[in-house]
Design a protein around this motif. Structure first.
Motif, PDB file in Angstrom:
ATOM      1  N   LEU A 181       0.835  -1.199   0.000  1.00 26.76           N
ATOM      2  CA  LEU A 181       0.000   0.000   0.000  1.00 26.76           C
ATOM      3  C   LEU A 181       0.879   1.261   0.000  1.00 26.76           C
ATOM      4  O   LEU A 181       0.611   2.231  -0.731  1.00 26.76           O
ATOM      5  CB  LEU A 181      -0.929  -0.028   1.225  1.00 26.76           C
ATOM      6  N   SER A 182       1.936   1.215   0.821  1.00 26.97           N
ATOM      7  CA  SER A 182       2.796   2.416   0.909  1.00 26.97           C
ATOM      8  C   SER A 182       3.463   2.704  -0.445  1.00 26.97           C
ATOM      9  O   SER A 182       3.587   3.851  -0.879  1.00 26.97           O
ATOM     10  CB  SER A 182       3.853   2.242   2.006  1.00 26.97           C
ATOM     11  N   GLN A 183       3.866   1.628  -1.132  1.00 32.14           N
ATOM     12  CA  GLN A 183       4.487   1.808  -2.472  1.00 32.14           C
ATOM     13  C   GLN A 183       3.482   2.401  -3.455  1.00 32.14           C
ATOM     14  O   GLN A 183       3.789   3.299  -4.252  1.00 32.14           O
ATOM     15  CB  GLN A 183       4.977   0.429  -2.963  1.00 32.14           C
ATOM     16  N   TYR A 184       2.209   1.888  -3.328  1.00 28.44           N
ATOM     17  CA  TYR A 184       1.126   2.356  -4.202  1.00 28.44           C
ATOM     18  C   TYR A 184       0.895   3.853  -4.003  1.00 28.44           C
ATOM     19  O   TYR A 184       0.813   4.640  -4.961  1.00 28.44           O
ATOM     20  CB  TYR A 184      -0.124   1.543  -3.866  1.00 28.44           C
ATOM     21  N   VAL A 185       0.852   4.266  -2.717  1.00 26.57           N
ATOM     22  CA  VAL A 185       0.611   5.691  -2.407  1.00 26.57           C
ATOM     23  C   VAL A 185       1.790   6.535  -2.897  1.00 26.57           C
ATOM     24  O   VAL A 185       1.610   7.616  -3.469  1.00 26.57           O
ATOM     25  CB  VAL A 185       0.393   5.876  -0.883  1.00 26.57           C
ATOM     26  N   GLU A 186       2.978   5.991  -2.701  1.00 21.04           N
ATOM     27  CA  GLU A 186       4.190   6.730  -3.138  1.00 21.04           C
ATOM     28  C   GLU A 186       4.189   6.941  -4.656  1.00 21.04           C
ATOM     29  O   GLU A 186       4.506   8.020  -5.165  1.00 21.04           O
ATOM     30  CB  GLU A 186       5.441   5.948  -2.724  1.00 21.04           C
ATOM     31  N   ASP A 187       3.768   5.903  -5.400  1.00 19.41           N
ATOM     32  CA  ASP A 187       3.714   6.001  -6.876  1.00 19.41           C
ATOM     33  C   ASP A 187       2.727   7.075  -7.318  1.00 19.41           C
ATOM     34  O   ASP A 187       2.991   7.877  -8.214  1.00 19.41           O
ATOM     35  CB  ASP A 187       3.307   4.657  -7.492  1.00 19.41           C
ATOM     36  N   ILE A 188       1.544   7.070  -6.656  1.00 23.72           N
ATOM     37  CA  ILE A 188       0.520   8.063  -7.016  1.00 23.72           C
ATOM     38  C   ILE A 188       1.044   9.477  -6.710  1.00 23.72           C
ATOM     39  O   ILE A 188       0.906  10.412  -7.515  1.00 23.72           O
ATOM     40  CB  ILE A 188      -0.785   7.791  -6.241  1.00 23.72           C
ATOM     41  N   SER A 189       1.678   9.588  -5.545  1.00 17.12           N
ATOM     42  CA  SER A 189       2.199  10.909  -5.156  1.00 17.12           C
ATOM     43  C   SER A 189       3.249  11.391  -6.153  1.00 17.12           C
ATOM     44  O   SER A 189       3.257  12.552  -6.582  1.00 17.12           O
ATOM     45  CB  SER A 189       2.785  10.778  -3.742  1.00 17.12           C
ATOM     46  N   ARG A 190       4.151  10.471  -6.593  1.00 16.79           N
ATOM     47  CA  ARG A 190       5.206  10.858  -7.544  1.00 16.79           C
ATOM     48  C   ARG A 190       4.591  11.269  -8.898  1.00 16.79           C
ATOM     49  O   ARG A 190       4.990  12.235  -9.513  1.00 16.79           O
ATOM     50  CB  ARG A 190       6.198   9.707  -7.727  1.00 16.79           C
ATOM     51  N   SER A 191       3.557  10.507  -9.308  1.00 15.46           N
ATOM     52  CA  SER A 191       2.911  10.832 -10.589  1.00 15.46           C
ATOM     53  C   SER A 191       2.287  12.223 -10.530  1.00 15.46           C
ATOM     54  O   SER A 191       2.438  13.031 -11.452  1.00 15.46           O
ATOM     55  CB  SER A 191       1.801   9.827 -10.904  1.00 15.46           C
TER      56      SER A 191
END
Ligand code: SF4
Ligand code: SF4
Length: 200
Positions: free
Chosen positions: A4-14
């Motif tokens: 989940l944390s990786q998923y949130v990080e990806d969205i934030s970076r995008s």
């Protein structure tokens, strides 16, 4: 499967990347444009803004060409053609062709150097550059009219006495450039012109 944390990080970076891109885009709306419309929005005529040693179309001042072919031989792309014939009556060599296919020319300046070093400086770059024409053939500059001929120029020992020619499609440009490049000759011609004006 990503956490989940990786998923949130990806969205934030995008999202960050998108906003960074938009920031760059919008910042350009406020900057002065670097490119300018040609030719109607330049502050001065384009020709005046060209670098001093700009290499534009070639000009041959045919009246001071000795047909030595130095320019033809050195041209890496074979765009210069110089031909001669012998007049059977006078036994004199005559120049029958001097063509430059400017559509092939890569403006390297080798022909100009060769002529300046070993001949008369008859071939020069002008500051002309607007060459839009309807056919490729129109980009072959013919300095000797087809079917005609002209005598060869005999180079004097003192090269400073070589006159500045006035023949050719860009002759005025070439003449001005020739004069700019040869201050003593320019001064001499200016004196002569002034004397002719006053009738002295
Ligand atoms: S090098 Fe100069 S003088 Fe010789 S043929 Fe070419 S333009 Fe003429
Ligand atoms: S500028 Fe270069 S390519 Fe053009 S005619 Fe002269 S030698 Fe040939």
């Amino acid at each position: 499967m990503i956490s989940l944390s990786q998923y949130v990080e990806d969205i934030s970076r995008s999202a960050t990347t998108i906003f960074e891109g938009l920031a760059v885009t919008f910042s350009h709306l406020l900057r002065e444009p670097v490119t300018i419309q040609y030719p109607d929005r330049t502050t001065r005529p384009v020709k005046e803004m060209l670098p001093p040693r700009y290499r534009g179309f070639l000009e041959v001042q045919i009246d001071i060409c000795g047909a030595c072919k130095r320019c033809e031989k050195i041209c890496p792309v074979d765009c210069i053609k110089v031909e001669m014939t012998r007049d059977p009556a006078t036994k004199q060599n005559l120049l029958t062709r001097f063509d430059i296919d400017i559509s092939k020319c890569m403006f390297c300046g080798l022909c100009v150097e060769a002529c300046e070093d070993g001949a008369t400086g008859a071939i020069r770059h002008t500051r002309e550059f607007e060459g839009a024409v309807g056919t490729l053939d129109a980009l072959v500059f013919r300095f000797v009219e087809p079917g005609k001929s002209r005598p060869l120029y005999k180079t004097p020992k003192d090269k400073s006495t070589i006159p500045v020619g006035e023949v050719g499609p860009h002759a005025i440009e070439a003449r001005e450039r020739a004069l700019r490049d040869n201050p003593p000759l320019f001064a001499k011609l200016r004196e002569e012109a002034a004397a002719a004006k006053t009738g002295t």
